[in-house]
Design an enzyme around this catalytic site. Structure first.
Site, short mmCIF file in Angstrom:
data_model
loop_
_atom_site.label_atom_id
_atom_site.label_comp_id
_atom_site.label_asym_id
_atom_site.label_seq_id
_atom_site.Cartn_x
_atom_site.Cartn_y
_atom_site.Cartn_z
N ASN A 6 0.86 -1.19 0.00
CA ASN A 6 0.00 0.00 0.00
C ASN A 6 0.90 1.25 0.00
OD1 ASN A 6 -1.40 2.27 1.10
ND2 ASN A 6 -3.08 0.91 1.64
N ASP A 8 -0.11 4.48 -0.15
CA ASP A 8 -0.82 5.72 0.21
C ASP A 8 0.11 6.76 0.84
OD1 ASP A 8 -3.15 4.48 -0.56
OD2 ASP A 8 -3.93 4.21 1.46
N HIS A 9 1.01 6.27 1.72
CA HIS A 9 1.78 7.24 2.52
C HIS A 9 2.92 7.89 1.76
CE1 HIS A 9 -0.95 6.80 5.66
NE2 HIS A 9 -0.72 5.51 5.79
N ARG A 17 2.94 19.02 1.20
CA ARG A 17 3.40 20.27 0.58
C ARG A 17 2.63 20.62 -0.68
NH1 ARG A 17 8.38 22.41 2.25
NH2 ARG A 17 8.32 22.21 4.51
N HIS A 42 -5.68 3.54 -1.60
CA HIS A 42 -7.01 3.88 -1.09
C HIS A 42 -7.36 5.28 -1.59
CE1 HIS A 42 -9.77 4.20 2.75
NE2 HIS A 42 -10.41 4.49 1.63
N ARG A 44 -9.46 7.94 -1.08
CA ARG A 44 -10.44 8.39 -0.08
C ARG A 44 -11.28 9.51 -0.64
NH1 ARG A 44 -8.94 6.56 5.46
NH2 ARG A 44 -10.76 7.78 6.05
N ARG A 48 -7.15 12.78 0.74
CA ARG A 48 -6.08 13.28 1.61
C ARG A 48 -4.69 12.79 1.19
NH1 ARG A 48 -7.37 10.03 7.17
NH2 ARG A 48 -9.37 11.06 6.89
N HIS A 49 -4.63 11.66 0.48
CA HIS A 49 -3.31 11.22 -0.01
C HIS A 49 -3.37 10.88 -1.51
CE1 HIS A 49 -5.12 7.46 1.37
NE2 HIS A 49 -4.74 7.62 2.62
N GLU A 69 -8.67 0.33 -2.94
CA GLU A 69 -9.54 0.37 -1.76
C GLU A 69 -10.47 1.55 -1.92
OE1 GLU A 69 -7.11 0.78 1.68
OE2 GLU A 69 -6.20 -1.17 1.46
N THR A 99 -6.99 6.69 10.14
CA THR A 99 -6.90 5.59 9.19
C THR A 99 -8.15 4.72 9.37
OG1 THR A 99 -5.52 3.74 8.42
CG2 THR A 99 -5.52 4.16 10.79
N THR A 100 -8.36 3.74 8.47
CA THR A 100 -9.56 2.91 8.55
C THR A 100 -9.61 2.20 9.91
OG1 THR A 100 -9.08 2.50 6.23
CG2 THR A 100 -10.91 1.28 7.19
N GLU A 152 -10.97 -9.36 3.37
CA GLU A 152 -9.69 -8.95 3.96
C GLU A 152 -9.93 -8.80 5.45
OE1 GLU A 152 -7.54 -5.59 2.28
OE2 GLU A 152 -6.41 -5.37 4.15
N HIS A 191 -3.62 -4.33 7.80
CA HIS A 191 -3.76 -3.16 8.66
C HIS A 191 -2.90 -3.29 9.90
CE1 HIS A 191 -5.23 0.54 10.32
NE2 HIS A 191 -5.83 0.76 9.17
N GLY A 192 -1.98 -2.35 10.03
CA GLY A 192 -1.13 -2.30 11.23
C GLY A 192 -0.04 -3.36 11.26
N GLY A 213 1.24 -1.30 4.32
CA GLY A 213 1.62 0.02 3.83
C GLY A 213 2.55 0.78 4.74
N HIS A 214 2.01 1.26 5.85
CA HIS A 214 2.70 2.26 6.65
C HIS A 214 4.10 1.82 7.08
CE1 HIS A 214 3.69 4.58 10.28
NE2 HIS A 214 3.18 5.57 9.58
N1 PXP Z 1 -5.88 -2.90 4.33
C1 PXP Z 1 -6.82 -1.94 4.36
C2 PXP Z 1 -8.21 -2.29 3.97
C3 PXP Z 1 -6.48 -0.63 4.71
O1 PXP Z 1 -7.44 0.33 4.73
C4 PXP Z 1 -5.13 -0.33 5.01
C5 PXP Z 1 -4.74 1.08 5.35
O2 PXP Z 1 -5.02 1.91 4.28
C6 PXP Z 1 -4.19 -1.35 4.95
C7 PXP Z 1 -4.59 -2.65 4.64
C8 PXP Z 1 -2.74 -1.12 5.21
O3 PXP Z 1 -2.56 -0.77 6.54
P1 PXP Z 1 -1.14 -0.26 7.05
O4 PXP Z 1 -0.84 1.02 6.33
O5 PXP Z 1 -1.34 -0.09 8.51
O6 PXP Z 1 -0.15 -1.34 6.71
#
Ligand code: PXP
Length: 243
Positions: A6, A8-9, A17, A42, A44, A48-49, A69, A99-100, A152, A191-192, A213-214
Site C-alpha cells: 500500500n 498511500d503514505h 506540501r 485507497h 479516499r 487526503r493522499h 480500496e 486511518t480505517t 480482507e 492493517h497495522g 503500507g505504513h
Molecule cells: N488494508 C486496508 C483495507 C487498509 O485500509 C489499510 C490502510 O489503508 C491497509 C490494509 C494497510 O494498513 P497499514 O498502512 O497499517 O499497513
C-alpha cells in the site's frame, strides 16, 4: 502468499506540501522491483493522499495488479468501474478518522444494502471483489452471502494488542481464516502489520494475500523502498515456510 504494497503514505508526504514529489507512481515501480505482487491504494473521498491522477497513471504503469480500496460511494464507484483495477476492496470510511478504524458493519441493514449494490457494480465490471471486515464469524458469513470473491481480515486489533492479548487475537484470525476458507471465499489480511508483528499472521495457512503500507513506507525512508519491500517479502516467506 501474495504481498501487496500500500503506497498511500508516499502520497501523504507529497500532499503535505501540495507539490509533485514523491510520486506514488515511481514508488509503485520500486515496490514491484522489490518483489511486490501488487500495488494497493485507497482513494479516499477527501483525497487526503492518493489522487485520481495517481490511480489513472497506476492503471497504465503497474505491471502486477492494482488493488483499489474504496468506500461504496457513487462517485468513487464510477471511477473504479471506468478504470477497472484487477481488484477492489470495499472499506468503511469516516472523514474524521486517521486511518480505517474497523471493518464494514455488515450487521447494519443500510450498510449491507449499500455494500451489496457496490459489489454488483464492481463484479459486473469484471473486477475481483474483497470486503474489509473484522475477523468474526457473522461478518464472514454475511460476506459469503453477499458473494464477495474475498474477505480482507482487519488485523488492527491484533497489531494494537499488548503482548498477553496477542495469542488470543491470532487465534481469532486463525478461526476466521479457516471459516472463510471452508465457505470458499479467499482470505486476505491487513492493517497495522509491521516487520516485528507480521510473522504469526503470515503463518496462517489460509491467508493468501497481505496488504501492508505504513510500516514499509516508513522503513523505506532509511533503506529505500525496493529494499524495504524485499525485507518484508523475506519475513513473509520465512513465516510461510515455517508454518
Ligand atoms: N488494508 C486496508 C483495507 C487498509 O485500509 C489499510 C490502510 O489503508 C491497509 C490494509 C494497510 O494498513 P497499514 O498502512 O497499517 O499497513
Amino acid at each position: 502468499m501474495r504481498l501487496y504494497i500500500n503506497i498511500d503514505h508516499v502520497a501523504t508526504v507529497r500532499q503535505a506540501r501540495l507539490t509533485d514529489e514523491p510520486d506514488p507512481v515511481r514508488a509503485a515501480v520500486l515496490a514491484e522491483l522489490g518483489g511486490a505482487d501488487g500495488i494497493t491504494v485507497h482513494l479516499r473521498e477527501d483525497r487526503r493522499h492518493i489522487q485520481d491522477r495517481d490511480v489513472r497513471l497506476l492503471m497504465q504503469t503497474v505491471r502486477t495488479g492494482v488493488n483499489l480500496e474504496l468506500a461504496a460511494t457513487s462517485a468513487i464507484l464510477d471511477l473504479a468501474v471506468e478504470l477497472r483495477p484487477m481488484q477492489a476492496t470495499l472499506v468503511p470510511e469516516k472523514r474524521e478518522e486517521v486511518t480505517t478504524e474497523g471493518g464494514l458493519a455488515l450487521s447494519d441493514a443500510s450498510q449491507l444494502g449499500t455494500t451489496k449494490a457496490a459489489l454488483k457494480r464492481l463484479s459486473d465490471a469484471g473486477i475481483r471483489t474483497s470486503l474489509f471486515i473484522d475477523p468474526d464469524e457473522d461478518a464472514i458469513r454475511a460476506s459469503v452471502d453477499l458473494g464477495a470473491d474475498a474477505v480482507e481480515l482487519h488485523t488492527g486489533e491484533y497489531a494494537n494488542a499488548g503482548g498477553g492479548e496477542r495469542p488470543k487475537q491470532i487465534a481469532r484470525l486463525s478461526r476466521a481464516s479457516a471459516l472463510a476458507s471452508k465457505l470458499s471465499v479467499a482470505v486476505h489480511a491487513g492493517h497495522g502489520l509491521t516487520y516485528e508483528n507480521v510473522h504469526p499472521v503470515a503463518a496462517i495457512p489460509e491467508i493468501e494475500e497481505l496488504n501492508i503500507g505504513h510500516s514499509i513506507v516508513a522503513r523505506s525512508i532509511f533503506t529505500g523502498l525496493e529494499a524495504a519491500v524485499r525485507e518484508m517479502r523475506e519475513i513473509v516467506r520465512r513465516a510461510r515456510n515455517a508454518s
